[in-house]
Design a protein around this motif. Structure first.
Motif, PDB file in Angstrom:
ATOM      1  N   LYS A 145       0.859  -1.187   0.000  1.00 25.66           N
ATOM      2  CA  LYS A 145       0.000   0.000   0.000  1.00 25.66           C
ATOM      3  C   LYS A 145       0.903   1.248   0.000  1.00 25.66           C
ATOM      4  N   ALA A 146       1.941   1.177   0.835  1.00 27.03           N
ATOM      5  CA  ALA A 146       2.853   2.322   0.930  1.00 27.03           C
ATOM      6  C   ALA A 146       3.509   2.592  -0.426  1.00 27.03           C
ATOM      7  N   PHE A 147       3.951   1.515  -1.110  1.00 21.71           N
ATOM      8  CA  PHE A 147       4.579   1.701  -2.427  1.00 21.71           C
ATOM      9  C   PHE A 147       3.600   2.354  -3.398  1.00 21.71           C
ATOM     10  N   SER A 148       2.384   1.800  -3.423  1.00 18.53           N
ATOM     11  CA  SER A 148       1.460   2.288  -4.451  1.00 18.53           C
ATOM     12  C   SER A 148       0.966   3.697  -4.152  1.00 18.53           C
ATOM     13  N   GLU A 149       0.899   4.031  -2.854  1.00 21.18           N
ATOM     14  CA  GLU A 149       0.418   5.379  -2.518  1.00 21.18           C
ATOM     15  C   GLU A 149       1.545   6.398  -2.437  1.00 21.18           C
ATOM     16  N   GLY A 150       2.775   5.895  -2.568  1.00 22.69           N
ATOM     17  CA  GLY A 150       3.922   6.801  -2.458  1.00 22.69           C
ATOM     18  C   GLY A 150       4.084   7.337  -1.048  1.00 22.69           C
ATOM     19  N   ASN A 151       3.745   6.504  -0.041  1.00 24.11           N
ATOM     20  CA  ASN A 151       3.933   6.900   1.357  1.00 24.11           C
ATOM     21  C   ASN A 151       5.414   6.664   1.712  1.00 24.11           C
ATOM     22  N   LEU A 152       6.197   7.718   1.543  1.00 22.16           N
ATOM     23  CA  LEU A 152       7.649   7.540   1.595  1.00 22.16           C
ATOM     24  C   LEU A 152       8.173   7.151   2.971  1.00 22.16           C
ATOM     25  N   LEU A 153       7.549   7.692   4.011  1.00 22.56           N
ATOM     26  CA  LEU A 153       8.025   7.371   5.353  1.00 22.56           C
ATOM     27  C   LEU A 153       7.864   5.875   5.629  1.00 22.56           C
ATOM     28  N   ALA A 154       6.718   5.337   5.214  1.00 21.99           N
ATOM     29  CA  ALA A 154       6.476   3.906   5.424  1.00 21.99           C
ATOM     30  C   ALA A 154       7.461   3.079   4.581  1.00 21.99           C
ATOM     31  N   VAL A 155       7.769   3.558   3.378  1.00 21.61           N
ATOM     32  CA  VAL A 155       8.736   2.838   2.534  1.00 21.61           C
ATOM     33  C   VAL A 155      10.108   2.850   3.211  1.00 21.61           C
ATOM     34  N   VAL A 156      10.471   3.995   3.795  1.00 24.87           N
ATOM     35  CA  VAL A 156      11.778   4.106   4.467  1.00 24.87           C
ATOM     36  C   VAL A 156      11.870   3.094   5.605  1.00 24.87           C
ATOM     37  N   VAL A 157      10.816   3.039   6.438  1.00 24.18           N
ATOM     38  CA  VAL A 157      10.855   2.138   7.597  1.00 24.18           C
ATOM     39  C   VAL A 157      10.964   0.683   7.132  1.00 24.18           C
ATOM     40  N   PHE A 158      10.160   0.322   6.128  1.00 22.94           N
ATOM     41  CA  PHE A 158      10.190  -1.057   5.635  1.00 22.94           C
ATOM     42  C   PHE A 158      11.576  -1.390   5.051  1.00 22.94           C
ATOM     43  N   ALA A 159      12.141  -0.449   4.302  1.00 21.64           N
ATOM     44  CA  ALA A 159      13.451  -0.689   3.689  1.00 21.64           C
ATOM     45  C   ALA A 159      14.536  -0.834   4.762  1.00 21.64           C
ATOM     46  N   LEU A 160      14.441  -0.034   5.830  1.00 24.04           N
ATOM     47  CA  LEU A 160      15.424  -0.141   6.915  1.00 24.04           C
ATOM     48  C   LEU A 160      15.390  -1.544   7.522  1.00 24.04           C
ATOM     49  N   LEU A 161      14.158  -2.026   7.763  1.00 24.16           N
ATOM     50  CA  LEU A 161      14.022  -3.343   8.378  1.00 24.16           C
ATOM     51  C   LEU A 161      14.552  -4.440   7.452  1.00 24.16           C
ATOM     52  N   ILE A 162      14.221  -4.339   6.168  1.00 24.11           N
ATOM     53  CA  ILE A 162      14.697  -5.357   5.212  1.00 24.11           C
ATOM     54  C   ILE A 162      16.230  -5.333   5.151  1.00 24.11           C
ATOM     55  N   GLY A 163      16.803  -4.126   5.140  1.00 23.78           N
ATOM     56  CA  GLY A 163      18.268  -3.990   5.067  1.00 23.78           C
ATOM     57  C   GLY A 163      18.936  -4.692   6.232  1.00 23.78           C
ATOM     58  N   VAL A 164      18.430  -4.469   7.439  1.00 21.13           N
ATOM     59  CA  VAL A 164      19.033  -5.096   8.619  1.00 21.13           C
ATOM     60  C   VAL A 164      18.809  -6.609   8.582  1.00 21.13           C
ATOM     61  N   ALA A 165      17.579  -7.003   8.220  1.00 18.84           N
ATOM     62  CA  ALA A 165      17.272  -8.442   8.191  1.00 18.84           C
ATOM     63  C   ALA A 165      18.135  -9.176   7.164  1.00 18.84           C
ATOM     64  N   LEU A 166      18.415  -8.529   6.055  1.00 24.08           N
ATOM     65  CA  LEU A 166      19.245  -9.145   5.013  1.00 24.08           C
ATOM     66  C   LEU A 166      20.612  -9.537   5.556  1.00 24.08           C
ATOM     67  N   VAL A 167      21.168  -8.633   6.337  1.00 22.51           N
ATOM     68  CA  VAL A 167      22.504  -8.911   6.855  1.00 22.51           C
ATOM     69  C   VAL A 167      22.434  -9.970   7.938  1.00 22.51           C
ATOM     70  N   HIS A 168      21.391  -9.889   8.766  1.00 21.36           N
ATOM     71  CA  HIS A 168      21.282 -10.902   9.814  1.00 21.36           C
ATOM     72  C   HIS A 168      21.074 -12.285   9.214  1.00 21.36           C
ATOM     73  N   GLY A 169      20.448 -12.339   8.064  1.00 21.74           N
ATOM     74  CA  GLY A 169      20.225 -13.627   7.399  1.00 21.74           C
ATOM     75  C   GLY A 169      21.504 -14.177   6.778  1.00 21.74           C
ATOM     76  N   GLY A 170      22.506 -13.317   6.640  1.00 23.27           N
ATOM     77  CA  GLY A 170      23.801 -13.760   6.113  1.00 23.27           C
ATOM     78  C   GLY A 170      23.723 -14.229   4.671  1.00 23.27           C
ATOM     79  N   ASP A 171      24.505 -15.272   4.382  1.00 19.83           N
ATOM     80  CA  ASP A 171      24.656 -15.750   3.007  1.00 19.83           C
ATOM     81  C   ASP A 171      23.367 -16.252   2.370  1.00 19.83           C
ATOM     82  N   ARG A 172      22.435 -16.661   3.226  1.00 17.42           N
ATOM     83  CA  ARG A 172      21.167 -17.179   2.708  1.00 17.42           C
ATOM     84  C   ARG A 172      20.516 -16.211   1.724  1.00 17.42           C
ATOM     85  N   TYR A 173      20.738 -14.895   1.970  1.00 14.21           N
ATOM     86  CA  TYR A 173      20.023 -13.892   1.169  1.00 14.21           C
ATOM     87  C   TYR A 173      20.924 -13.191   0.150  1.00 14.21           C
TER      88      TYR A 173
END
Ligand code: ASP
Length: 418
Positions: A145-173
């Protein structure tokens, strides 16, 4: 001719053409020129806006995951937020100080604005508490919904979480990490193409702005406009460059040369979000900021760090208080500062966004929200300069943060190059 020169020439011609159009209002020449200018500017702005959401998402994911992989994330975000808070606080202090010094609004006859204020009804009251609740409710939402509505703050928060999770997941991702990296580079290629449109876009935007604004209202509020613009420029030309020189070890002239495409675009569009793709490009290519730092600090700053807006809101609150003959005590001024800080944090990077959050600042100390009707006619013009300083602050902070992050540089080669 370099793109920089083309843009500067386009800006000068745009302003001149706008004034020329003002000489022939209600003519065929005026109408058809305005139509063509609107067409050209919407091609430029539309192309930039098209890139904002995918670019914010991919640049934050890539920036955070690279920083985290290099063990720098916790340091980088702390320095980033410290810089955001410091520069915004300085801007607020400066705004209040100058509004006091020049006693903006005193001696102006408030009755001449009475009809404008009456016509302007503000439906809901906006308190800091309700603002914060809305802020959170609008931020933690379905990412699609955030992507389609251009809700940038929500996109920022989601991207921050994905970025951290990617590293915690290590090589798997690692596939997703590579994919994000490539997607980000792809977006930057498109940014490079859009940049080529900048001279035409900036010419059209500035000509349209000058031709369609009623410059005459400026004269009634000339003193306030001059104080706000002068103080904002002081922040942008003295305070921020000094901090850059002290903490980022970069000559201000070098910064302005490298950043000017983004700064002129911010002036012409009055939108730090639309300028963001160009800010990232300038920081990476011309200011030597590493991609992971620019990709993290600039999108975040675009949403959260707005020195020009904070300064404007503090000064405008004092202007309105003086106008209606209310003396704000020290505590009330502190409340104005705090609310203006929250307001600048929550204001989206679009034209006149500061005017909406301004209601909250006025209401926090019991000033009439209808008073923004007085400021609205000149807001579009004042917005140009405060958006430049908003964008400038983000880019300068990316230089400072990058320098401090590099002090503890232990990044593997692959991460540095990415
Ligand atoms: N136009 C500003 C920006 O995009 C926000 C504001 O209205 O103050 O940064």
């Amino acid at each position: 001719m370099s793109l920089n020169t083309q843009i500067l020439i386009a800006a000068i011609f745009g302003v001149a053409f706008g004034f020329l159009l003002n000489l022939y209002p209600h003519s065929q020449f005026f109408d058809s020129s305005l139509y063509l200018l609107a067409l050209a500017s919407s091609i430029f702005i539309g192309s930039l806006k098209m890139l904002i959401v995918p670019l914010i998402f991919s640049s934050i994911v890539v920036g955070v995951s690279n920083l985290e992989a290099g063990g720098q994330f916790s340091r980088v975000w702390k320095i980033t937020f410290l810089c955001f808070i410091t520069t915004t606080t300085l801007a607020l202090g400066l705004g209040l100080l100058c509004a006091h010094l020049f006693e903006v609004g005193k001696g102006i006859d408030v009755t001449s604005f009475a009809s404008a204020m009456q016509a302007h009804q503000t439906a809901d009251s906006l308190t800091p508490a309700s603002f914060l609740t809305n802020f959170i409710q609008n931020t933690l939402i379905n990412p699609f919904k955030a992507f389609s509505e251009g809700n940038l703050l929500a996109v920022v928060v989601f991207a921050l979480l994905i970025g951290v999770a990617l590293v915690h997941g290590g090589d798997r991702y690692h596939v997703f990490r590579q994919l994000s990296q490539q997607f980000f580079e792809l977006m930057m290629t498109l940014v490079g193409w859009v940049m080529k449109l900048a001279p035409i876009g900036i010419f059209a935007l500035l000509a349209k702005l000058i031709a369609s604004e009623d410059i005459s209202v400026l004269s009634r509020l000339a003193e306030f406009a001059a104080v706000v613009t002068g103080t904002t420029l002081f922040h942008g030309l003295v305070v921020l460059p000094l901090l850059l020189w002290l903490f980022g070890r970069m000559q201000p002239l070098r910064f302005f040369r490298g950043a000017r495409i983004a700064l002129v675009t911010a002036f012409a569009t009055s939108s730090s979000s639309a300028t963001m793709p160009l800010s990232i490009e300038c920081a990476r290519k011309n200011l030597g900021v590493r991609p992971q730092t620019a990709g993290f600090v600039i999108p975040l700053g675009t949403q959260l760090n707005m020195d020009g807006t904070a300064l404007y809101e503090a000064a405008a609150a004092l202007f309105v208080a003086n106008l209606i003959g209310l003396e704000l005590n020290f505590t009330q001024q502190l409340v104005v500062c705090l609310t203006a800080m929250i307001a600048s944090l929550g204001a989206p990077g679009i034209p006149s966004a500061g005017m909406v959050t301004m209601i909250m600042v006025l209401q926090s100390v019991g000033l009439p929200a209808e008073a923004i009707a007085i400021l609205l006619p000149i807001d579009r013009l004042l917005d140009t300069v405060r958006t430049v300083v908003n964008v400038q602050g983000d880019m300068m902070i990316s230089v400072v943060v990058d320098r401090y992050a590099q002090d503890v540089e232990h990044l593997p080669d692959t991460v540095q190059k990415s």
